[in-house]
Design a protein around this motif. Structure first.
Motif, PDB file in Angstrom:
ATOM      1  N   LEU A 224       0.825  -1.213   0.000  1.00 38.66           N
ATOM      2  CA  LEU A 224       0.000   0.000   0.000  1.00 38.66           C
ATOM      3  C   LEU A 224       0.859   1.263   0.000  1.00 38.66           C
ATOM      4  CD1 LEU A 224      -2.813   1.210   0.112  1.00 38.66           C
ATOM      5  CD2 LEU A 224      -2.753   0.997   2.607  1.00 38.66           C
ATOM      6  N   ASP A 225       1.945   1.269   0.783  1.00 32.46           N
ATOM      7  CA  ASP A 225       2.818   2.452   0.823  1.00 32.46           C
ATOM      8  C   ASP A 225       3.440   2.723  -0.532  1.00 32.46           C
ATOM      9  OD1 ASP A 225       2.262   2.836   3.477  1.00 32.46           O
ATOM     10  OD2 ASP A 225       4.082   1.863   4.224  1.00 32.46           O
ATOM     11  N   GLU A 226       3.909   1.656  -1.201  1.00 33.85           N
ATOM     12  CA  GLU A 226       4.524   1.833  -2.517  1.00 33.85           C
ATOM     13  C   GLU A 226       3.497   2.327  -3.539  1.00 33.85           C
ATOM     14  OE1 GLU A 226       5.100  -0.752  -0.596  1.00 33.85           O
ATOM     15  OE2 GLU A 226       7.245  -0.510  -0.187  1.00 33.85           O
ATOM     16  N   VAL A 227       2.276   1.784  -3.483  1.00 32.59           N
ATOM     17  CA  VAL A 227       1.226   2.220  -4.412  1.00 32.59           C
ATOM     18  C   VAL A 227       0.956   3.717  -4.246  1.00 32.59           C
ATOM     19  CG1 VAL A 227      -1.238   2.038  -4.943  1.00 32.59           C
ATOM     20  CG2 VAL A 227       0.124  -0.030  -4.650  1.00 32.59           C
ATOM     21  N   ARG A 228       0.877   4.170  -3.010  1.00 34.66           N
ATOM     22  CA  ARG A 228       0.611   5.594  -2.761  1.00 34.66           C
ATOM     23  C   ARG A 228       1.758   6.467  -3.249  1.00 34.66           C
ATOM     24  NH1 ARG A 228      -1.772   4.729   3.384  1.00 34.66           N
ATOM     25  NH2 ARG A 228      -3.940   4.257   2.769  1.00 34.66           N
ATOM     26  N   LYS A 229       2.989   6.009  -3.050  1.00 36.74           N
ATOM     27  CA  LYS A 229       4.150   6.774  -3.522  1.00 36.74           C
ATOM     28  C   LYS A 229       4.157   6.868  -5.043  1.00 36.74           C
ATOM     29  CE  LYS A 229       7.251   5.641   0.344  1.00 36.74           C
ATOM     30  NZ  LYS A 229       8.488   4.900   0.729  1.00 36.74           N
ATOM     31  N   ILE A 230       3.827   5.775  -5.705  1.00 34.61           N
ATOM     32  CA  ILE A 230       3.814   5.771  -7.175  1.00 34.61           C
ATOM     33  C   ILE A 230       2.719   6.696  -7.688  1.00 34.61           C
ATOM     34  CG2 ILE A 230       3.386   4.357  -9.210  1.00 34.61           C
ATOM     35  CD1 ILE A 230       4.641   2.009  -7.636  1.00 34.61           C
ATOM     36  N   GLU A 231       1.535   6.634  -7.102  1.00 33.96           N
ATOM     37  CA  GLU A 231       0.431   7.499  -7.536  1.00 33.96           C
ATOM     38  C   GLU A 231       0.797   8.966  -7.355  1.00 33.96           C
ATOM     39  OE1 GLU A 231      -3.387   4.558  -6.652  1.00 33.96           O
ATOM     40  OE2 GLU A 231      -2.788   6.066  -5.168  1.00 33.96           O
ATOM     41  N   ALA A 232       1.432   9.274  -6.215  1.00 33.56           N
ATOM     42  CA  ALA A 232       1.835  10.664  -5.971  1.00 33.56           C
ATOM     43  C   ALA A 232       2.909  11.108  -6.957  1.00 33.56           C
ATOM     44  CB  ALA A 232       2.337  10.808  -4.534  1.00 33.56           C
ATOM     45  N   ALA A 233       3.806  10.197  -7.316  1.00 37.14           N
ATOM     46  CA  ALA A 233       4.877  10.542  -8.242  1.00 37.14           C
ATOM     47  C   ALA A 233       4.377  10.737  -9.666  1.00 37.14           C
ATOM     48  CB  ALA A 233       5.958   9.449  -8.209  1.00 37.14           C
ATOM     49  N   LEU A 234       3.299  10.078 -10.036  1.00 34.02           N
ATOM     50  CA  LEU A 234       2.805  10.151 -11.408  1.00 34.02           C
ATOM     51  C   LEU A 234       2.192  11.501 -11.755  1.00 34.02           C
ATOM     52  CD1 LEU A 234       1.166   6.623 -11.822  1.00 34.02           C
ATOM     53  CD2 LEU A 234       3.066   7.541 -13.151  1.00 34.02           C
ATOM     54  N   VAL A 235       1.484  12.085 -10.828  1.00 35.82           N
ATOM     55  CA  VAL A 235       0.724  13.308 -11.113  1.00 35.82           C
ATOM     56  C   VAL A 235       1.588  14.532 -10.843  1.00 35.82           C
ATOM     57  CG1 VAL A 235      -1.325  14.645 -10.545  1.00 35.82           C
ATOM     58  CG2 VAL A 235      -1.430  12.142 -10.546  1.00 35.82           C
ATOM     59  N   ASP A 236       1.747  15.371 -11.881  1.00 30.99           N
ATOM     60  CA  ASP A 236       2.505  16.611 -11.680  1.00 30.99           C
ATOM     61  C   ASP A 236       1.587  17.825 -11.579  1.00 30.99           C
ATOM     62  OD1 ASP A 236       1.625  17.011 -14.257  1.00 30.99           O
ATOM     63  OD2 ASP A 236       3.616  16.925 -15.184  1.00 30.99           O
ATOM     64  N   GLY A 237       0.266  17.627 -11.804  1.00 36.86           N
ATOM     65  CA  GLY A 237      -0.681  18.724 -11.686  1.00 36.86           C
ATOM     66  C   GLY A 237      -0.675  19.672 -12.869  1.00 36.86           C
ATOM     67  N   ASP A 238       0.206  19.446 -13.822  1.00 39.91           N
ATOM     68  CA  ASP A 238       0.293  20.317 -14.990  1.00 39.91           C
ATOM     69  C   ASP A 238      -0.108  19.544 -16.233  1.00 39.91           C
ATOM     70  OD1 ASP A 238       0.835  22.297 -16.760  1.00 39.91           O
ATOM     71  OD2 ASP A 238       3.018  22.133 -16.621  1.00 39.91           O
ATOM     72  N   THR A 239       0.806  18.713 -16.740  1.00 33.39           N
ATOM     73  CA  THR A 239       0.476  17.890 -17.902  1.00 33.39           C
ATOM     74  C   THR A 239      -0.292  16.639 -17.488  1.00 33.39           C
ATOM     75  OG1 THR A 239       2.432  18.694 -19.068  1.00 33.39           O
ATOM     76  CG2 THR A 239       1.416  16.675 -19.908  1.00 33.39           C
ATOM     77  N   VAL A 240       0.210  15.929 -16.469  1.00 34.46           N
ATOM     78  CA  VAL A 240      -0.467  14.737 -15.948  1.00 34.46           C
ATOM     79  C   VAL A 240      -1.393  15.178 -14.827  1.00 34.46           C
ATOM     80  CG1 VAL A 240      -0.201  12.464 -14.911  1.00 34.46           C
ATOM     81  CG2 VAL A 240       1.503  13.290 -16.557  1.00 34.46           C
ATOM     82  N   ALA A 271       5.023  16.290 -28.018  1.00 31.80           N
ATOM     83  CA  ALA A 271       6.315  16.490 -27.362  1.00 31.80           C
ATOM     84  C   ALA A 271       6.127  16.776 -25.871  1.00 31.80           C
ATOM     85  CB  ALA A 271       7.068  17.633 -28.034  1.00 31.80           C
ATOM     86  N   GLU A 272       5.120  17.566 -25.536  1.00 31.73           N
ATOM     87  CA  GLU A 272       4.857  17.873 -24.122  1.00 31.73           C
ATOM     88  C   GLU A 272       4.413  16.626 -23.367  1.00 31.73           C
ATOM     89  OE1 GLU A 272       3.420  22.556 -24.373  1.00 31.73           O
ATOM     90  OE2 GLU A 272       1.976  20.938 -24.762  1.00 31.73           O
ATOM     91  N   VAL A 273       3.579  15.798 -23.991  1.00 31.23           N
ATOM     92  CA  VAL A 273       3.111  14.571 -23.351  1.00 31.23           C
ATOM     93  C   VAL A 273       4.279  13.604 -23.147  1.00 31.23           C
ATOM     94  CG1 VAL A 273       1.681  12.515 -23.640  1.00 31.23           C
ATOM     95  CG2 VAL A 273       0.749  14.765 -24.171  1.00 31.23           C
ATOM     96  N   ALA A 274       5.125  13.463 -24.170  1.00 36.00           N
ATOM     97  CA  ALA A 274       6.276  12.569 -24.052  1.00 36.00           C
ATOM     98  C   ALA A 274       7.208  13.017 -22.936  1.00 36.00           C
ATOM     99  CB  ALA A 274       7.018  12.504 -25.384  1.00 36.00           C
ATOM    100  N   ALA A 275       7.440  14.323 -22.850  1.00 37.59           N
ATOM    101  CA  ALA A 275       8.308  14.847 -21.787  1.00 37.59           C
ATOM    102  C   ALA A 275       7.695  14.606 -20.409  1.00 37.59           C
ATOM    103  CB  ALA A 275       8.542  16.340 -22.007  1.00 37.59           C
ATOM    104  N   ALA A 276       6.368  14.753 -20.323  1.00 32.72           N
ATOM    105  CA  ALA A 276       5.688  14.530 -19.042  1.00 32.72           C
ATOM    106  C   ALA A 276       5.763  13.061 -18.635  1.00 32.72           C
ATOM    107  CB  ALA A 276       4.238  14.983 -19.138  1.00 32.72           C
ATOM    108  N   ILE A 277       5.625  12.153 -19.609  1.00 32.11           N
ATOM    109  CA  ILE A 277       5.712  10.718 -19.318  1.00 32.11           C
ATOM    110  C   ILE A 277       7.113  10.363 -18.837  1.00 32.11           C
ATOM    111  CG2 ILE A 277       5.655   8.415 -20.341  1.00 32.11           C
ATOM    112  CD1 ILE A 277       2.906   9.583 -19.874  1.00 32.11           C
ATOM    113  N   ASN A 278       8.115  10.892 -19.513  1.00 30.40           N
ATOM    114  CA  ASN A 278       9.500  10.618 -19.099  1.00 30.40           C
ATOM    115  C   ASN A 278       9.776  11.156 -17.700  1.00 30.40           C
ATOM    116  OD1 ASN A 278      10.127   9.357 -21.518  1.00 30.40           O
ATOM    117  ND2 ASN A 278      10.830  11.254 -22.500  1.00 30.40           N
ATOM    118  N   ALA A 279       9.240  12.337 -17.409  1.00 32.20           N
ATOM    119  CA  ALA A 279       9.429  12.917 -16.077  1.00 32.20           C
ATOM    120  C   ALA A 279       8.721  12.087 -15.010  1.00 32.20           C
ATOM    121  CB  ALA A 279       8.911  14.353 -16.058  1.00 32.20           C
ATOM    122  N   ALA A 280       7.529  11.575 -15.355  1.00 31.60           N
ATOM    123  CA  ALA A 280       6.794  10.735 -14.404  1.00 31.60           C
ATOM    124  C   ALA A 280       7.562   9.448 -14.113  1.00 31.60           C
ATOM    125  CB  ALA A 280       5.408  10.416 -14.959  1.00 31.60           C
ATOM    126  N   GLU A 281       8.150   8.842 -15.147  1.00 35.84           N
ATOM    127  CA  GLU A 281       8.967   7.643 -14.934  1.00 35.84           C
ATOM    128  C   GLU A 281      10.122   7.928 -13.988  1.00 35.84           C
ATOM    129  OE1 GLU A 281      10.347   5.656 -18.388  1.00 35.84           O
ATOM    130  OE2 GLU A 281       8.362   5.458 -19.305  1.00 35.84           O
TER     131      GLU A 281
END
Length: 323
Positions: A224-240, A271-281
């Motif tokens: 559960l802790d890892e799932v929450r960390k991953i979810e928080a890391a995925l969303v940047d509030g801008d593109t994602v 290009a913006e989506v690709a950059a956002a995906i790479n940043a999320a990874e």
């Protein structure tokens, strides 16, 4: 569980069990105690268990191949499952058979001081091994109870060693009780009863381990802790803007697969989506270093589809697992 911590506990258990197995067999030869014979087989089985765990850990380190693109991390689960099914069950069934034969055809113990002395030595050695396993497990266990730790641990080695050592200590106490009652009453049936109890104990432990390792083999999600960390890391509030749905899967104790569909702004460029995906990874790998294989799919979030339930749900909580 770190590989080093697991190896240290396994080696400690292996060293103790080999020494104990020799001592128990010598005691059986001098006393004829069936409890000693059952315990000798038990210790030999435990030694084989630790050998299998070490072999599984070594084989799991092999590099990925085209045939096995996600690597061999699950080898550790396979060998832990073999431990629970084959060796524990064989040791348990042998002890039950030997106990039944001793109850049916009891005989007086000879040279009683051999089994008693060996059992005392074995209890001390197993206590040392058990202490090592507890010490190695505590940093990973955190605030979990021991039952929760054994049920939820993604690395199988420490739970296996903990249950082995616990079973060995209880088995030794049962053997000592059987030998003591046989000496005190002059009736060898008590030695057989002690042996029978050892067999039942081993089979119960085998069932518990089999259930836990089967769940790992089927594939478990991140905690559960890892799932929450991953979810928080995925969303940047801008593109994602949100996680539409996500799935995680342990490829091995220290390897995690992450697959997610992410909501992005409908007017963002490729290009913006690709950059956002790479940043999320990158954020995921920083937050949860064991996330090795990451697959992210951008999409446009549809509130109406979500309200109708046509969008997949979020990752189920690990607490909802049947384990």
């Amino acid at each position: 569980m770190s590989a080093s911590g697991g190896t240290k506990a396994i080696v400690a258990a292996l060293s103790a069990n080999l020494a104990i197995a020799v001592a128990k067999f010598v005691a059986f030869l001098f006393s004829g105690s069936s409890s000693m014979l059952a315990e000798s087989v038990h210790s030999l089985a435990d030694s084989g268990n630790q050998g299998l765990l070490l072999l599984g850990g070594k084989r799991a380190k092999r590099q990925a191949t085209p045939e096995h693109p996600f690597g061999y991390g699950r080898e550790r689960y396979i060998y832990a499952f073999l431990v629970s099914i084959v060796l524990f069950s064989v040791g348990g069934m042998f002890a039950i058979y030997e106990g039944y034969e001793k109850i049916k055809h009891p005989h007086e113990l000879e040279h009683w001081y051999w089994p008693v002395g060996v059992l005392v030595f074995a209890i001390i050695a197993e206590a040392f091994s058990f202490r090592t396993a507890i010490k190695e497990s505590n940093p990973l266990r955190g605030k979990q109870s021991w039952s929760q730790f054994i049920r939820r641990a993604k690395a199988p080695e420490l739970p296996v060693v903990l249950l082995e050592d616990f079973g060995a200590l209880v088995g030794l106490i049962l053997a000592l009780g059987g030998v003591g009652l046989a000496l005190g009453t002059g009736d060898g049936v008590w030695d057989g009863i002690g042996t029978l109890c050892i067999g039942v104990l081993l089979i119960v432990i085998a069932i518990v381990l089999a259930a836990e390792t089967k769940s790992l083999l089927l594939g478990e999600s991140a905690g559960l802790d890892e799932v929450r960390k991953i979810e928080a890391a995925l969303v940047d509030g801008d593109t994602v803007t949100r996680v539409i749905h996500m799935r995680t899967l342990h490829l091995g104790p220290e390897e995690l697969l992450v697959a997610a569909k992410l909501a992005v702004q409908h007017d963002d460029t490729a290009a913006e989506v690709a950059a956002a995906i790479n940043a999320a990874e990158a954020r995921i790998r920083e937050a949860v270093p064991i996330a090795r294989a990451i697959y992210l799919e951008p999409d446009i979030y549809d509130e109406a589809a979500a309200a109708r339930g046509t969008n997949p749900a979020m990752t189920p909580s690990p607490d909802a697992s049947p384990r």
